[in-house]
Design a protein around this motif. Structure first.
Motif, PDB file in Angstrom:
ATOM      1  N   VAL A   1     -43.627 -21.763 -49.777  1.00 18.37           N
ATOM      2  CA  VAL A   1     -44.084 -20.567 -49.065  1.00 18.37           C
ATOM      3  C   VAL A   1     -43.620 -19.364 -49.873  1.00 18.37           C
ATOM      4  O   VAL A   1     -42.465 -19.309 -50.307  1.00 18.37           O
ATOM      5  CB  VAL A   1     -43.498 -20.500 -47.632  1.00 18.37           C
ATOM      6  N   GLU A   2     -44.538 -18.431 -50.101  1.00 15.59           N
ATOM      7  CA  GLU A   2     -44.200 -17.191 -50.793  1.00 15.59           C
ATOM      8  C   GLU A   2     -44.609 -16.026 -49.909  1.00 15.59           C
ATOM      9  O   GLU A   2     -45.769 -15.912 -49.524  1.00 15.59           O
ATOM     10  CB  GLU A   2     -44.922 -17.100 -52.131  1.00 15.59           C
ATOM     11  N   ILE A   3     -43.634 -15.186 -49.596  1.00 16.04           N
ATOM     12  CA  ILE A   3     -43.897 -13.982 -48.803  1.00 16.04           C
ATOM     13  C   ILE A   3     -43.762 -12.794 -49.735  1.00 16.04           C
ATOM     14  O   ILE A   3     -42.719 -12.607 -50.367  1.00 16.04           O
ATOM     15  CB  ILE A   3     -42.934 -13.877 -47.603  1.00 16.04           C
ATOM     16  N   VAL A   4     -44.824 -12.008 -49.820  1.00 13.81           N
ATOM     17  CA  VAL A   4     -44.842 -10.840 -50.701  1.00 13.81           C
ATOM     18  C   VAL A   4     -44.722  -9.594 -49.831  1.00 13.81           C
ATOM     19  O   VAL A   4     -45.558  -9.344 -48.966  1.00 13.81           O
ATOM     20  CB  VAL A   4     -46.152 -10.780 -51.523  1.00 13.81           C
ATOM     21  N   ASP A   5     -43.660  -8.829 -50.047  1.00 13.21           N
ATOM     22  CA  ASP A   5     -43.472  -7.573 -49.328  1.00 13.21           C
ATOM     23  C   ASP A   5     -44.266  -6.501 -50.069  1.00 13.21           C
ATOM     24  O   ASP A   5     -43.907  -6.118 -51.187  1.00 13.21           O
ATOM     25  CB  ASP A   5     -41.989  -7.215 -49.265  1.00 13.21           C
ATOM     26  N   VAL A   6     -45.343  -6.035 -49.475  1.00 15.96           N
ATOM     27  CA  VAL A   6     -46.218  -5.068 -50.149  1.00 15.96           C
ATOM     28  C   VAL A   6     -45.573  -3.691 -50.285  1.00 15.96           C
ATOM     29  O   VAL A   6     -46.024  -2.883 -51.094  1.00 15.96           O
ATOM     30  CB  VAL A   6     -47.593  -4.956 -49.445  1.00 15.96           C
ATOM     31  N   GLU A   7     -44.515  -3.435 -49.535  1.00 12.21           N
ATOM     32  CA  GLU A   7     -43.843  -2.131 -49.622  1.00 12.21           C
ATOM     33  C   GLU A   7     -42.920  -2.046 -50.843  1.00 12.21           C
ATOM     34  O   GLU A   7     -42.802  -0.985 -51.450  1.00 12.21           O
ATOM     35  CB  GLU A   7     -43.037  -1.870 -48.348  1.00 12.21           C
ATOM     36  N   THR A   8     -42.264  -3.143 -51.170  1.00 12.29           N
ATOM     37  CA  THR A   8     -41.287  -3.127 -52.261  1.00 12.29           C
ATOM     38  C   THR A   8     -41.717  -3.947 -53.474  1.00 12.29           C
ATOM     39  O   THR A   8     -41.171  -3.772 -54.558  1.00 12.29           O
ATOM     40  CB  THR A   8     -39.935  -3.699 -51.791  1.00 12.29           C
ATOM     41  N   GLY A   9     -42.655  -4.866 -53.274  1.00 12.77           N
ATOM     42  CA  GLY A   9     -43.064  -5.757 -54.348  1.00 12.77           C
ATOM     43  C   GLY A   9     -42.202  -7.008 -54.458  1.00 12.77           C
ATOM     44  O   GLY A   9     -42.473  -7.885 -55.265  1.00 12.77           O
ATOM     45  N   PHE A  10     -41.156  -7.105 -53.642  1.00 12.48           N
ATOM     46  CA  PHE A  10     -40.311  -8.289 -53.676  1.00 12.48           C
ATOM     47  C   PHE A  10     -41.093  -9.505 -53.219  1.00 12.48           C
ATOM     48  O   PHE A  10     -41.942  -9.413 -52.331  1.00 12.48           O
ATOM     49  CB  PHE A  10     -39.087  -8.131 -52.763  1.00 12.48           C
ATOM     50  N   ARG A  11     -40.800 -10.653 -53.851  1.00 16.12           N
ATOM     51  CA  ARG A  11     -41.408 -11.928 -53.474  1.00 16.12           C
ATOM     52  C   ARG A  11     -40.292 -12.854 -53.020  1.00 16.12           C
ATOM     53  O   ARG A  11     -39.300 -13.027 -53.725  1.00 16.12           O
ATOM     54  CB  ARG A  11     -42.139 -12.559 -54.666  1.00 16.12           C
ATOM     55  N   TYR A  12     -40.483 -13.440 -51.850  1.00 15.97           N
ATOM     56  CA  TYR A  12     -39.514 -14.358 -51.278  1.00 15.97           C
ATOM     57  C   TYR A  12     -40.141 -15.746 -51.302  1.00 15.97           C
ATOM     58  O   TYR A  12     -41.257 -15.920 -50.817  1.00 15.97           O
ATOM     59  CB  TYR A  12     -39.184 -13.962 -49.831  1.00 15.97           C
ATOM     60  N   ARG A  13     -39.423 -16.732 -51.861  1.00 17.14           N
ATOM     61  CA  ARG A  13     -39.961 -18.091 -51.964  1.00 17.14           C
ATOM     62  C   ARG A  13     -38.976 -19.105 -51.417  1.00 17.14           C
ATOM     63  O   ARG A  13     -37.771 -19.000 -51.639  1.00 17.14           O
ATOM     64  CB  ARG A  13     -40.260 -18.442 -53.422  1.00 17.14           C
ATOM     65  N   ALA A  14     -39.530 -20.092 -50.738  1.00 19.77           N
ATOM     66  CA  ALA A  14     -38.747 -21.226 -50.245  1.00 19.77           C
ATOM     67  C   ALA A  14     -39.680 -22.412 -50.120  1.00 19.77           C
ATOM     68  O   ALA A  14     -40.877 -22.250 -49.844  1.00 19.77           O
ATOM     69  CB  ALA A  14     -38.107 -20.911 -48.898  1.00 19.77           C
ATOM     70  N   SER A  15     -39.149 -23.592 -50.318  1.00 20.84           N
ATOM     71  CA  SER A  15     -39.968 -24.787 -50.148  1.00 20.84           C
ATOM     72  C   SER A  15     -40.198 -25.021 -48.661  1.00 20.84           C
ATOM     73  O   SER A  15     -39.386 -24.620 -47.814  1.00 20.84           O
ATOM     74  CB  SER A  15     -39.281 -26.002 -50.774  1.00 20.84           C
ATOM     75  N   VAL A  16     -41.307 -25.675 -48.355  1.00 17.13           N
ATOM     76  CA  VAL A  16     -41.602 -26.020 -46.965  1.00 17.13           C
ATOM     77  C   VAL A  16     -40.498 -26.923 -46.431  1.00 17.13           C
ATOM     78  O   VAL A  16     -40.052 -26.771 -45.284  1.00 17.13           O
ATOM     79  CB  VAL A  16     -42.991 -26.687 -46.846  1.00 17.13           C
ATOM     80  N   ALA A  17     -40.008 -27.830 -47.267  1.00 10.79           N
ATOM     81  CA  ALA A  17     -38.934 -28.737 -46.852  1.00 10.79           C
ATOM     82  C   ALA A  17     -37.684 -27.949 -46.460  1.00 10.79           C
ATOM     83  O   ALA A  17     -37.032 -28.256 -45.456  1.00 10.79           O
ATOM     84  CB  ALA A  17     -38.611 -29.721 -47.973  1.00 10.79           C
ATOM     85  N   ARG A  18     -37.342 -26.923 -47.232  1.00  6.89           N
ATOM     86  CA  ARG A  18     -36.168 -26.101 -46.919  1.00  6.89           C
ATOM     87  C   ARG A  18     -36.369 -25.350 -45.600  1.00  6.89           C
ATOM     88  O   ARG A  18     -35.445 -25.230 -44.796  1.00  6.89           O
ATOM     89  CB  ARG A  18     -35.890 -25.126 -48.053  1.00  6.89           C
TER      90      ARG A  18
END
Length: 138
Positions: free
Chosen positions: A82-99
């Motif tokens: 799963v990748e969540i992209v914060d459109v305000e800052t450009g930060f990308r948060y990633r984690a596996s579905v298993a995690r």
């Protein structure tokens, strides 16, 4: 195009490198919807959502939450990350579905059943820094 190339399907190199054309292959992402509204897409094993942290990030505890059904739909479509992209800052948060399944917690704060993972559990990419390779995620 010879028989071997035709049988193998799409060329292994992008067409642009092969004949100088500006054409790029199209990949159709699979949309993930909640209540009929698109919330993200699955492409190449990644469930990607574009959100605004000021609106969508949980405050207590600091975490990202996903609709339980959207995560299940993404898994059915082959998402492993799963990748969540914060459109305000450009930060990308990633984690596996298993995690997310292992370390996440379920909640319902008026927006349906969700599963949340605290911020410290996500791999974070600053817009100017590369993200860690996929194989190092747990």
């Amino acid at each position: 195009m010879n028989k071997k190339t035709k049988a193998a399907g799409w060329p292994r190199r992008p067409i642009k490198e092969r004949n100088g054309a500006s054409f790029a292959p199209h990949y159709t992402p699979s949309l993930i919807k909640v209540n009929g509204r698109p919330v993200g897409e699955v492409r190449d094993g990644v469930f990607r959502k574009h959100v605004r942290a000021s609106v969508h990030m949980l405050r207590r505890p600091p975490a990202w939450a996903l609709d339980v059904e959207s995560l299940a739909d993404a898994e059915r479509l082959g998402a492993r990350v799963v990748e969540i992209v914060d459109v305000e800052t450009g930060f990308r948060y990633r984690a596996s579905v298993a995690r997310i399944r292992e370390k996440g917690f379920e909640l319902d704060r008026g927006h349906g059943r969700q599963i949340a993972l605290e911020l410290e559990e996500w791999a974070v990419e600053h817009p100017k820094q590369p993200i860690l390779p996929l194989e190092v995620w747990r």
